[in-house]
Design a protein around this motif. Structure first.
Motif, PDB file in Angstrom:
ATOM      1  N   VAL A  64       1.186   2.818  -2.435  1.00 52.14           N
ATOM      2  CA  VAL A  64       2.465   3.362  -2.898  1.00 52.14           C
ATOM      3  C   VAL A  64       3.065   2.477  -3.986  1.00 52.14           C
ATOM      4  CG1 VAL A  64       4.782   4.066  -2.214  1.00 52.14           C
ATOM      5  CG2 VAL A  64       2.870   4.414  -0.641  1.00 52.14           C
ATOM      6  N   GLY A  65       3.315   3.072  -5.148  1.00 50.10           N
ATOM      7  CA  GLY A  65       3.916   2.346  -6.265  1.00 50.10           C
ATOM      8  C   GLY A  65       5.351   2.740  -6.503  1.00 50.10           C
ATOM      9  N   THR A  66       5.541   3.857  -7.218  1.00 47.49           N
ATOM     10  CA  THR A  66       6.879   4.207  -7.694  1.00 47.49           C
ATOM     11  C   THR A  66       7.888   4.488  -6.575  1.00 47.49           C
ATOM     12  OG1 THR A  66       5.984   6.420  -8.036  1.00 47.49           O
ATOM     13  CG2 THR A  66       6.203   5.048  -9.963  1.00 47.49           C
ATOM     14  N   ARG A 114       7.460   2.605 -13.314  1.00 49.62           N
ATOM     15  CA  ARG A 114       6.767   1.476 -13.934  1.00 49.62           C
ATOM     16  C   ARG A 114       7.260   1.261 -15.356  1.00 49.62           C
ATOM     17  NH1 ARG A 114       2.857   3.242 -10.267  1.00 49.62           N
ATOM     18  NH2 ARG A 114       2.313   5.151 -11.338  1.00 49.62           N
ATOM     19  N   ILE A 128      -7.487  -1.369  -7.104  1.00 53.12           N
ATOM     20  CA  ILE A 128      -7.523   0.074  -6.852  1.00 53.12           C
ATOM     21  C   ILE A 128      -7.963   0.861  -8.080  1.00 53.12           C
ATOM     22  CG2 ILE A 128      -5.792  -0.063  -5.014  1.00 53.12           C
ATOM     23  CD1 ILE A 128      -3.720   0.920  -7.061  1.00 53.12           C
ATOM     24  N   ASN A 174      -4.433  -2.177 -10.727  1.00 55.72           N
ATOM     25  CA  ASN A 174      -5.568  -1.419 -11.260  1.00 55.72           C
ATOM     26  C   ASN A 174      -6.219  -2.084 -12.457  1.00 55.72           C
ATOM     27  OD1 ASN A 174      -3.553  -0.816 -13.050  1.00 55.72           O
ATOM     28  ND2 ASN A 174      -4.113   1.335 -13.279  1.00 55.72           N
TER      29      ASN A 174
HETATM   30  C1  LIG Z   1      -0.991   3.792  -9.678  1.00 58.25           C
HETATM   31  C2  LIG Z   1      -1.823   4.091  -8.485  1.00 58.25           C
HETATM   32  C3  LIG Z   1      -1.230   4.320  -7.236  1.00 58.25           C
HETATM   33  C4  LIG Z   1       0.278   4.371  -7.001  1.00 58.25           C
HETATM   34  O1  LIG Z   1       0.801   5.528  -7.557  1.00 58.25           O
HETATM   35  P1  LIG Z   1       2.344   5.962  -7.274  1.00 58.25           P
HETATM   36  O2  LIG Z   1       2.356   7.387  -7.588  1.00 58.25           O
HETATM   37  O3  LIG Z   1       3.173   5.128  -8.168  1.00 58.25           O
HETATM   38  O4  LIG Z   1       2.604   5.684  -5.846  1.00 58.25           O
HETATM   39  C5  LIG Z   1      -2.080   4.528  -6.157  1.00 58.25           C
HETATM   40  N1  LIG Z   1      -3.417   4.533  -6.288  1.00 58.25           N
HETATM   41  C6  LIG Z   1      -4.024   4.323  -7.478  1.00 58.25           C
HETATM   42  C7  LIG Z   1      -5.502   4.323  -7.553  1.00 58.25           C
HETATM   43  C8  LIG Z   1      -3.253   4.095  -8.620  1.00 58.25           C
HETATM   44  O5  LIG Z   1      -3.861   3.908  -9.802  1.00 58.25           O
END
Ligand SMILES: *Cc1c(COP(=O)(O)O)cnc(C)c1O
Length: 223
Positions: free
Chosen positions: A213-215, A221, A82, A58
């Motif tokens: 998908v991040g966390t 993080r 994103i 991001n």
């Molecule tokens: C950080 C982010 C994600 C991922 O979020 P999680 O809850 O960690 O999966 C997805 N989309 C955008 C736009 C983000 O900023």
């Protein structure tokens, strides 16, 4: 032991199960964009070793530091911006990213269009829609989306491939995913970037073609 092998397997299984109960879905299974913002390098390398190639960031500066060197080693890498984009970072963003998910105003659309022409790059674009009409959130209002999409496609010749959205944190996401799906259909757009760690299964049921998908994949993080 690969750091993210287990969460990755769990997410893949959950994606598959969601696809089986997704009447709005057609075509390929959704793409998994691994959101690597704020994650330590070891986890990102673990993801690369498992074969993940779509990564979401991001912030432009952070993404350059992390990914510029990986570019040469992984020719099939696909980098997705994103987060919101400022015009003074547009040149760097166009040079690094393959896809921008956060197109949401005329000024930034013009700058991206100018930069892609100048750098001879082709960047796939998603228009971000603020389905909850939250003042603090990026994205164009649903009512303004058709004109904005037409402007990007017809006047700027930007390759708009779909819509992106982030439902309000305090509401059930389903109606927001449904609105994005409906808007995309009306506009003849086939791609839908929606669903994060907490709601990706619902997003898939509403026709997501890529989830971010991040966390759930990497863990919490650091930054
Ligand atoms: C950080 C982010 C994600 C991922 O979020 P999680 O809850 O960690 O999966 C997805 N989309 C955008 C736009 C983000 O900023």
């Amino acid at each position: 032991m690969n750091l993210i092998e287990e969460p990755y397997a769990v997410i893949k299984a959950r994606m598959l199960r969601a696809c089986e109960h997704a009447p709005l879905r057609t075509g390929e299974p959704p793409a998994l964009i691994a959101v690597s913002k704020g994650q330590p390098q070891a986890r990102i390398e673990a993801a690369l070793r498992l074969g993940l190639r779509h990564f979401g960031e991001n912030r432009v500066r952070e993404a350059i530091g992390r990914w510029q060197t990986h570019r040469a080693a992984y020719p099939d890498l696909r980098l997705h911006l994103i987060g919101p984009l400022q015009s003074n970072k547009a040149a760097q963003a166009v040079a690094l990213f393959d896809t921008i998910h956060s197109l949401d105003r005329e000024k930034i659309a013009r700058v991206i269009s100018d930069e892609t022409a100048r750098q001879n790059r082709k960047i796939a674009c998603f228009v971000q829609v603020n389905t909850g009409e939250e003042p603090q959130k990026a994205g164009i209002a649903p009512a303004d989306a058709p004109d904005f999409i037409a402007f990007c496609r017809d006047e700027l010749s930007l390759p708009v491939i779909g819509l992106m959205g982030i439902p309000p944190a305090d509401e059930p996401p389903g109606p927001h995913f449904a609105l994005l799906y409906q808007l995309a259909r009306e506009q003849g757009l086939t791609e839908l970037s929606m669903g994060m760690s907490n709601d990706f299964e619902q997003a898939i049921r509403f026709g997501a073609t890529c989830i971010r998908v991040g966390t759930a994949l990497f863990g919490q993080r650091e930054a």
